[in-house]
Scaffold this active site. Structure first.
Site: not given
Ligand code: PEP
Ligand code: MG
Length: 585
Positions: A190, A297, A333, A431, A454-455, A465, A502
């Site tokens: 926080h 998230r 999500r 993803e 990202n995934d 990752r 995202c």
């Molecule tokens: C992603 O995988 O790109 C994503 C936005 O989800 P997270 O980073 O929360 O896995």
């Molecule tokens: Mg993800």
């Protein structure tokens, strides 16, 4: 002359702070029990201290409202309530009257008992209340000792502390601290969130920094990179002063774009929204000019606590976010637990957690938990523009089962005559290569796609990752990933649905023209990244982005893609030369 020392921590709030170190130690003097000769006057002293502590809290609360332009005052309201609790005050008065004990130690002992009980609780929420109680105790003790306000901090100090409470952080803002550094805490603590909201550069998680620094030494805090430099050499100081100046100029320019829409020079509009982990971040969403939330998230509600929030707790949180950002959309999500996001109650360890019981798989196996979350989201949809999104979908069957849970929840709510948005959109994250390659079928049954780059990068390239040994191979500009991204956008559009992204990729200045050229409809990123991306979009033309995207899609390697994009981006935005990492991350 002391040696220059560079320390690396976590970049918690952007900006560059330069100043002398002020070491903030909360309990400078221990509270030891004393006997007083005149309990009556000690009682009066205690009453006065309570009064002053209340006035101080009130002032801080006012400051936060004024500086943040927000109603995020729960923290201060909660502390005020605790301070007004008659039990603690009565317990203290009794010790003074009965035992002739001094007010400071009497109050300290009473409050310590309460905070130890809270410390022992299972819930993270209650543990955090324990730290609120210690904050109040310190405040009252200070006034009993007639130490007035916390020591005033010389303007433009770099405040170094083991830990700062959110109230400390707000107080330091009033003292015009140049930056904050703490030994503990993470990006989503926080304190980090408050530092970002108050726009004070901050670095957290620098272990042992207190031992290496001395009061009054010069230091530089680079909140963009998470670096702290103790005793900087004159050349280092000079270079950071220049960077600080240009950063401040840049931020002032970007601030002017807050209200602008994200439209290219030739009139193509995209949505620019923000990713959040905690409800408090709505402040940053608004202040950085994002249009709603493209990814909430929600698993962080669990990861920052020891249990999943109940349906009612979730409803209250989702509703608050939806109301704050209405009429802009909020995409919630469903829990993406597993992988690297394991909370206190981790299931048995898995050999390959990223390939294991994760995200939608976990939720479909826990129907009660899943339904409670969907019901909470649907109920919140009556208070704003809320959309539901499922993570890590791999096949149509998973999507159908998840949607069946939504239908079931809707039936229940209708039965209970609870209001919700009947047209609440239901979309999925793309993803996995499996989802990308079957996007045509998935698009028939989804209202939207959001690419989780990202995934998608991790699963396409088989690169964990979070594993630093293979970090160099993790590259969203790899042609395999880019082809999947293009495929997903095209399939979505052919089916008449919108496609967003995202993952971190869409905030990378190199990716912005590429994704625009591939016709991505929505970009969702960390709120702090929004102004820069907006500036880029406002200065780009869709036709030139299409041309550069076509060239990139012909490239045979990530390096080649980056080189083409870097040429293009730096040609148009020379000031981004430093940020554009041609070699990857
Ligand atoms: C992603 O995988 O790109 C994503 C936005 O989800 P997270 O980073 O929360 O896995
Ligand atoms: Mg993800």
């Amino acid at each position: 002359m002391a040696k220059e020392l560079r320390l690396q921590g976590i970049a918690a709030s952007p900006g560059i702070g330069i100043g002398r170190i002020f070491i903030h130690r909360r309990h400078a003097q221990p509270v030891t029990r004393q006997t007083v000769s005149d309990p009556e006057s000690e009682l009066r002293r205690f009453a006065r201290a309570l009064e002053r502590a209340r006035a101080e809290l009130d002032e801080l609360r006012g400051l936060v409202v004024e500086r943040l332009g927000t109603e995020e005052t729960e923290l201060w309201d909660a502390q005020m309530m605790m301070l007004s609790d008659p039990t603690a005050a009565e317990g203290t008065r009794e010790r003074i009257r009965r035992d002739g004990q001094d007010a400071a130690s009497a109050f300290h002992e009473v409050m310590e008992q309460i905070s130890q009980q809270l410390d022992a609780a299972d819930s993270q929420y209650l543990k955090e209340r324990a730290s609120d109680i210690r904050d109040i105790t310190w405040r009252v003790v200070k006034h009993v000792r007639d130490q007035g306000q916390a020591p005033s901090i010389p303007r433009d100090s770099i405040v170094l502390a083991h830990e700062l409470s959110p109230a400390d952080a707000a107080y330091l803002a009033t003292q015009k601290a140049a930056a904050m550094v703490t030994e503990i805490g993470g990006k989503t603590s926080h304190t980090a969130i408050i530092a970002r909201s108050l726009e004070i550069p901050a670095v957290v998680g620098i272990k042992g920094s207190l031992a290496q620094a001395s009061q009054g030494d010069w230091a530089v805090v680079d909140g963009n990179r998470g670096t702290v430099i103790l005793n900087p050499l004159p050349a280092t100081l000079e270079s950071y002063r220049r960077q600080q100046k240009s950063y401040l100029r840049h931020v002032a320019d970007l601030r002017k774009l807050r209200k602008s829409k994200a439209i290219t020079r030739d009139g193509h509009q995209v949505e620019l929204s923000a990713n959040i982990e905690l409800p408090e971040e709505t402040v940053a969403v608004l202040s950085h000019g994002a249009k709603g939330v493209g990814l909430f998230r929600t698993e962080f509600l669990y990861l920052t606590s020891d249990r999943l929030p109940t349906e009612d707790e979730q409803y209250a949180i989702y509703r608050r976010v939806a109301e704050k950002l209405a009429p802009d959309p909020v995409i919630i999500r469903t829990f993406d637990l597993g992988g690297d996001k394991i909370g206190g109650q981790a299931p048995e360890p898995e050999a390959n957690p990223f390939l294991g019981w994760r995200a939608i798989r976990f939720c479909l196996d826990r129907p009660e938990l899943f339904k409670a979350q969907i019901r909470a989201i649907l109920k919140a949809s009556a208070h704003g523009q809320v959309k539901i999104m499922f993570p890590m979908i791999c096949c149509l069957e998973e999507l159908r089962r998840a949607k069946a849970a939504v239908e079931e929840a809707k039936q229940e709510l209708r039965g209970d005559r609870v209001k919700f948005d009947e047209h609440c959109q239901v979309g999925i994250m793309i993803e996995t290569p499996a989802a990308a390659l079957t996007a045509t079928a998935l698009a028939q049954e989804s209202d939207f796609f959001s690419i989780g780059s990202n995934d998608l990068t991790q699963y396409t390239l088989a690169v964990d990752r979070t594993n630093h040994r293979v970090a160099r191979m993790y590259d969203p500009f790899n042609p395999a990933v880019l082809r999947l991204v293009r495929e997903v956008i095209e399939c979505g559009h052919r089916a008449g649905i919108w496609v967003g992204m995202c993952g971190e990729m869409c905030a990378d200045p190199l990716a912005v023209p590429l994704l625009l050229g591939l016709s991505l409809d929505e970009f969702s990123m960390n709120p702090v990244a929004v102004p820069e991306v907006k500036r880029m979009i406002l200065n780009l033309r869709l036709d030139q982005c299409r041309r550069v995207a076509a060239r990139v899609m012909e490239a045979e390697s990530a390096d080649k893609s980056r080189a083409i994009l870097a040429d293009f981006v730096i040609g148009l935005f020379p000031d981004l030369a430093l940020t554009c990492s041609v070699e990857g991350t």
